[in-house]
Write a protein that holds these residues in place. Structure first.
Motif, PDB file in Angstrom:
ATOM      1  N   LYS A  65      65.782   3.046 -40.266  1.00 33.74           N
ATOM      2  CA  LYS A  65      66.299   2.736 -38.923  1.00 33.74           C
ATOM      3  C   LYS A  65      65.356   1.833 -38.119  1.00 33.74           C
ATOM      4  CE  LYS A  65      69.621   5.602 -39.901  1.00 33.74           C
ATOM      5  NZ  LYS A  65      70.926   5.078 -40.349  1.00 33.74           N
ATOM      6  N   VAL A  66      64.696   0.910 -38.791  1.00 37.74           N
ATOM      7  CA  VAL A  66      63.851  -0.062 -38.108  1.00 37.74           C
ATOM      8  C   VAL A  66      64.748  -1.203 -37.626  1.00 37.74           C
ATOM      9  CG1 VAL A  66      61.863  -1.614 -38.343  1.00 37.74           C
ATOM     10  CG2 VAL A  66      61.908   0.570 -39.563  1.00 37.74           C
ATOM     11  N   SER A  67      64.450  -1.773 -36.466  1.00 43.56           N
ATOM     12  CA  SER A  67      65.289  -2.830 -35.917  1.00 43.56           C
ATOM     13  C   SER A  67      65.306  -4.039 -36.848  1.00 43.56           C
ATOM     14  CB  SER A  67      64.792  -3.255 -34.537  1.00 43.56           C
ATOM     15  OG  SER A  67      63.570  -3.950 -34.635  1.00 43.56           O
ATOM     16  N   ALA A  68      66.462  -4.697 -36.936  1.00 45.80           N
ATOM     17  CA  ALA A  68      66.619  -5.848 -37.831  1.00 45.80           C
ATOM     18  C   ALA A  68      65.690  -6.994 -37.421  1.00 45.80           C
ATOM     19  CB  ALA A  68      68.071  -6.319 -37.824  1.00 45.80           C
ATOM     20  N   THR A  69      65.447  -7.134 -36.114  1.00 43.02           N
ATOM     21  CA  THR A  69      64.544  -8.198 -35.658  1.00 43.02           C
ATOM     22  C   THR A  69      63.133  -7.986 -36.191  1.00 43.02           C
ATOM     23  OG1 THR A  69      65.842  -8.477 -33.637  1.00 43.02           O
ATOM     24  CG2 THR A  69      63.590  -9.336 -33.634  1.00 43.02           C
ATOM     25  N   LEU A  70      62.645  -6.755 -36.092  1.00 42.16           N
ATOM     26  CA  LEU A  70      61.304  -6.443 -36.580  1.00 42.16           C
ATOM     27  C   LEU A  70      61.231  -6.598 -38.094  1.00 42.16           C
ATOM     28  CD1 LEU A  70      58.480  -5.544 -35.865  1.00 42.16           C
ATOM     29  CD2 LEU A  70      59.239  -3.156 -36.012  1.00 42.16           C
ATOM     30  N   VAL A  71      62.284  -6.185 -38.784  1.00 40.01           N
ATOM     31  CA  VAL A  71      62.315  -6.332 -40.241  1.00 40.01           C
ATOM     32  C   VAL A  71      62.272  -7.807 -40.631  1.00 40.01           C
ATOM     33  CG1 VAL A  71      63.727  -5.980 -42.309  1.00 40.01           C
ATOM     34  CG2 VAL A  71      63.496  -4.151 -40.629  1.00 40.01           C
ATOM     35  N   SER A  72      63.056  -8.630 -39.943  1.00 40.56           N
ATOM     36  CA  SER A  72      63.069 -10.060 -40.233  1.00 40.56           C
ATOM     37  C   SER A  72      61.685 -10.667 -40.041  1.00 40.56           C
ATOM     38  CB  SER A  72      64.079 -10.773 -39.334  1.00 40.56           C
ATOM     39  OG  SER A  72      65.380 -10.275 -39.547  1.00 40.56           O
ATOM     40  N   PHE A  73      60.989 -10.224 -38.998  1.00 39.75           N
ATOM     41  CA  PHE A  73      59.641 -10.722 -38.747  1.00 39.75           C
ATOM     42  C   PHE A  73      58.699 -10.323 -39.870  1.00 39.75           C
ATOM     43  CE2 PHE A  73      55.387  -9.832 -37.024  1.00 39.75           C
ATOM     44  CZ  PHE A  73      55.020 -11.096 -36.616  1.00 39.75           C
ATOM     45  N   PHE A 123      53.329   3.910 -46.917  1.00 36.73           N
ATOM     46  CA  PHE A 123      52.806   4.720 -45.818  1.00 36.73           C
ATOM     47  C   PHE A 123      52.913   3.961 -44.495  1.00 36.73           C
ATOM     48  CE2 PHE A 123      50.434   5.735 -49.717  1.00 36.73           C
ATOM     49  CZ  PHE A 123      50.808   7.057 -49.870  1.00 36.73           C
ATOM     50  N   ALA A 124      52.639   2.661 -44.532  1.00 39.63           N
ATOM     51  CA  ALA A 124      52.754   1.858 -43.316  1.00 39.63           C
ATOM     52  C   ALA A 124      54.199   1.818 -42.821  1.00 39.63           C
ATOM     53  CB  ALA A 124      52.249   0.441 -43.575  1.00 39.63           C
ATOM     54  N   ALA A 129      58.405   3.537 -39.004  1.00 42.47           N
ATOM     55  CA  ALA A 129      59.682   4.167 -38.673  1.00 42.47           C
ATOM     56  C   ALA A 129      59.521   5.436 -37.858  1.00 42.47           C
ATOM     57  CB  ALA A 129      60.452   4.474 -39.953  1.00 42.47           C
ATOM     58  N   GLY A 130      58.271   5.907 -37.683  1.00 37.34           N
ATOM     59  CA  GLY A 130      58.051   7.136 -36.931  1.00 37.34           C
ATOM     60  C   GLY A 130      58.516   8.371 -37.664  1.00 37.34           C
ATOM     61  N   ALA A 131      58.435   8.356 -39.001  1.00 33.40           N
ATOM     62  CA  ALA A 131      58.897   9.487 -39.802  1.00 33.40           C
ATOM     63  C   ALA A 131      57.870  10.610 -39.768  1.00 33.40           C
ATOM     64  CB  ALA A 131      59.139   9.048 -41.247  1.00 33.40           C
ATOM     65  N   GLY A 132      58.346  11.857 -39.705  1.00 34.95           N
ATOM     66  CA  GLY A 132      57.482  13.031 -39.766  1.00 34.95           C
ATOM     67  C   GLY A 132      56.468  13.067 -38.643  1.00 34.95           C
ATOM     68  N   ALA A 139      52.905   3.110 -31.539  1.00 38.51           N
ATOM     69  CA  ALA A 139      53.794   2.221 -32.287  1.00 38.51           C
ATOM     70  C   ALA A 139      53.037   1.083 -32.960  1.00 38.51           C
ATOM     71  CB  ALA A 139      54.865   1.653 -31.344  1.00 38.51           C
ATOM     72  N   TRP A 140      51.950   0.626 -32.319  1.00 36.56           N
ATOM     73  CA  TRP A 140      51.234  -0.529 -32.863  1.00 36.56           C
ATOM     74  C   TRP A 140      50.562  -0.223 -34.198  1.00 36.56           C
ATOM     75  CZ3 TRP A 140      46.070  -0.137 -33.873  1.00 36.56           C
ATOM     76  CH2 TRP A 140      45.355   0.860 -33.207  1.00 36.56           C
ATOM     77  N   VAL A 141      50.293   1.052 -34.465  1.00 35.77           N
ATOM     78  CA  VAL A 141      49.644   1.418 -35.730  1.00 35.77           C
ATOM     79  C   VAL A 141      50.557   1.080 -36.908  1.00 35.77           C
ATOM     80  CG1 VAL A 141      48.733   3.316 -37.118  1.00 35.77           C
ATOM     81  CG2 VAL A 141      48.258   3.225 -34.657  1.00 35.77           C
ATOM     82  N   GLY A 142      51.820   1.482 -36.800  1.00 37.49           N
ATOM     83  CA  GLY A 142      52.761   1.166 -37.859  1.00 37.49           C
ATOM     84  C   GLY A 142      53.023  -0.318 -37.979  1.00 37.49           C
TER      85      GLY A 142
END
Length: 460
Positions: A65-73, A123-124, A129-132, A139-142
């Motif tokens: 469920k990561v945003s498509a914009t962030l994935v594209s980047f 892991f990254a 995605a903020g899992a678990g 947020a910046w860590v991921g």
């Protein structure tokens, strides 16, 4: 009995070049078994490309469920490394080491970068995605972790491919270089197809644990394949010991390279043609489903159809160029084939014909294979002495950058036109631009095909 065994062995040897694709790429000093082992680095590159652009792209958007914009980047980050391929090629041309190698250290360093990127990537992504429990982390860590993983894989992939192709060219006799280049890219396509099927099967029942196992298995497989590919391939030379003077700096070598016959025009043609053949890459399956109402299983086969056309294109180009054909004319044939190919894709909508659509896709793969093989062979044959790596890097930098820009522009144009018109017009606008780019490619290649520059056989 000995005569019978000798006759049987000779029959098998004669059978290979006639019926096995690229069997004629082998030579007395570079037998087919050694050549196929060397080509394993292209399998690892193909696996990395599928993992970045296909598998992880889908997992990040759908399952995580990561945003498509962030994935594209994230997926586009490896393209930032592509322009460095010319520098990587130059450094591998002039590397000095105690062991007397120049290509092997770069392929090894690239393999370690790929391994490290894939090792931390699952892991990254889970943190992104903020899992678990990672939901409590900033947020910046991921984001930093995922960006670092994608950059490591991209840098490693470009380094391995640039130095690996230069090594293959070093080992091949000049008259067999077109067949060797064709074999290397066919192995990359085979690696992409096989990896897509295998990764799709392994991640069918998705879970975070399964994602970690699969991606880390890819990391280990990459390292193993590249070690096997490198084993006892590059000869050592006393001329490459530390302290041996380097003839030119990168700036001087680049200036010398650009002074070659029609170098800038050739790279311009590579960029225009590559963009023309790749703008539709992310749109073919949506076009088949949205416009032609094809089933999911049917659109899934479109990638295989495109790859099949590419395989035949590389095989055809290798056969013709191996017999002394002109590389520029081969690229021109591929460009001409692309014109009716995109016309067929456009015509499939008003005709409501999936068959015409599939035919167009096959021809796109065929034309793209001919064009890519021809331009790469021309760059390789016309490289100044001792600059094979730089030539390979320059071609790869332009090709990879143009492909990435083309795919991004394809999606933007489709969405923009569709908002003000209709979905059919959105897709058609992209195909029209590709036809225009092919026409510009023919314009750029016109003087190259007319000059029919005689290939120069340069030793590595």
């Amino acid at each position: 009995m000995n005569k019978t065994n000798t006759s049987w062995t000779q029959s098998l040897a004669n059978l290979g070049p006639r019926f096995l694709p690229f069997a004629d790429a082998a030579s007395e000093d570079l037998p087919l078994s050694r050549l196929l082992r060397l080509s394993l680095f292209q399998i690892s590159v193909g696996m990395a490309m599928v993992m970045l652009v296909g598998t992880l792209n889908r997992v990040m958007i759908v399952e995580l469920k990561v945003s498509a914009t962030l994935v594209s980047f994230m997926v586009a980050l490896p393209l930032l490394i592509a322009p460095l391929r010319a520098l990587i090629g130059f450094r591998s041309d002039n590397h000095r080491s105690q062991l007397g190698w120049r290509r092997v250290p770069y392929i090894w360093m690239g393999s370690l970068l790929q391994f490290g990127g894939f090792s931390i990537m699952p892991f990254a992504l889970l943190v992104l995605a903020g899992a678990g429990q990672s939901s409590q982390a900033p947020a910046w860590v991921g984001q930093v972790g995922a960006a670092g993983a994608f950059l490591l894989v991209g840098l490693g992939m470009h380094t391995v491919q640039t130095a690996g192709l230069a090594l293959a060219t070093d080992l091949a006799p000049p008259e067999r270089q077109p067949q060797v280049v064709g074999l290397m890219y066919v192995m990359q396509l085979i690696g992409m197809i096989g990896s897509a099927l295998m990764l799709g099967y392994l991640l069918h029942d998705y879970s975070p644990g399964q994602l970690i196992r699969v991606v880390q298995a890819v990391a280990v497989t990459t390292l193993v394949l590249n070690v096997i590919a490198l084993w006892k391939q590059e000869p050592r030379s006393r001329l490459r010991k530390p302290g041996t003077p380097i003839e030119h700096s990168f700036a001087q070598a680049w200036q010398l390279f650009c002074q070659g016959p029609n170098t800038v025009r050739r790279l311009l043609a590579v960029g225009l043609g590559t963009m023309a053949f790749t703008m539709e890459d992310v749109l073919l399956e949506p076009y088949g489903g949205e416009i032609l109402h094809m089933s999911v299983s049917s659109t899934t086969l479109l990638s295989a159809t495109l790859a099949l056309g590419g395989l035949l294109g590389f095989a055809w180009a290798s056969r013709v160029l191996g017999r002394g054909g002109d590389a520029y004319r081969m690229s021109g044939w591929g460009t001409w084939i692309g014109l009716p190919a995109f016309a067929a894709v456009m015509a499939s909508a008003p005709l409501a014909s999936p068959a015409v659509f599939v035919l167009g896709i096959f021809l796109i793969g065929l034309g793209g294979g001919l064009f890519a093989h021809g331009t790469l062979t021309a760059s390789m044959q016309l490289a100044p002495p001792g600059q094979i790596g730089l030539a390979m890097g320059a071609w790869g930098a332009v090709q990879a950058t143009a492909a990435g820009v083309g795919m991004a522009l394809g999606g933007i144009v489709r969405d923009t036109v569709a908002m003000v018109s209709s979905p059919v017009m959105g897709y058609s606008a992209v195909y029209l631009i590709e036809i225009l780019l092919l026409a510009l490619t023919l314009w750029a290649m016109g003087p190259l095909m007319r000059s029919a520059v005689r290939p120069q056989n340069n030793s590595a």
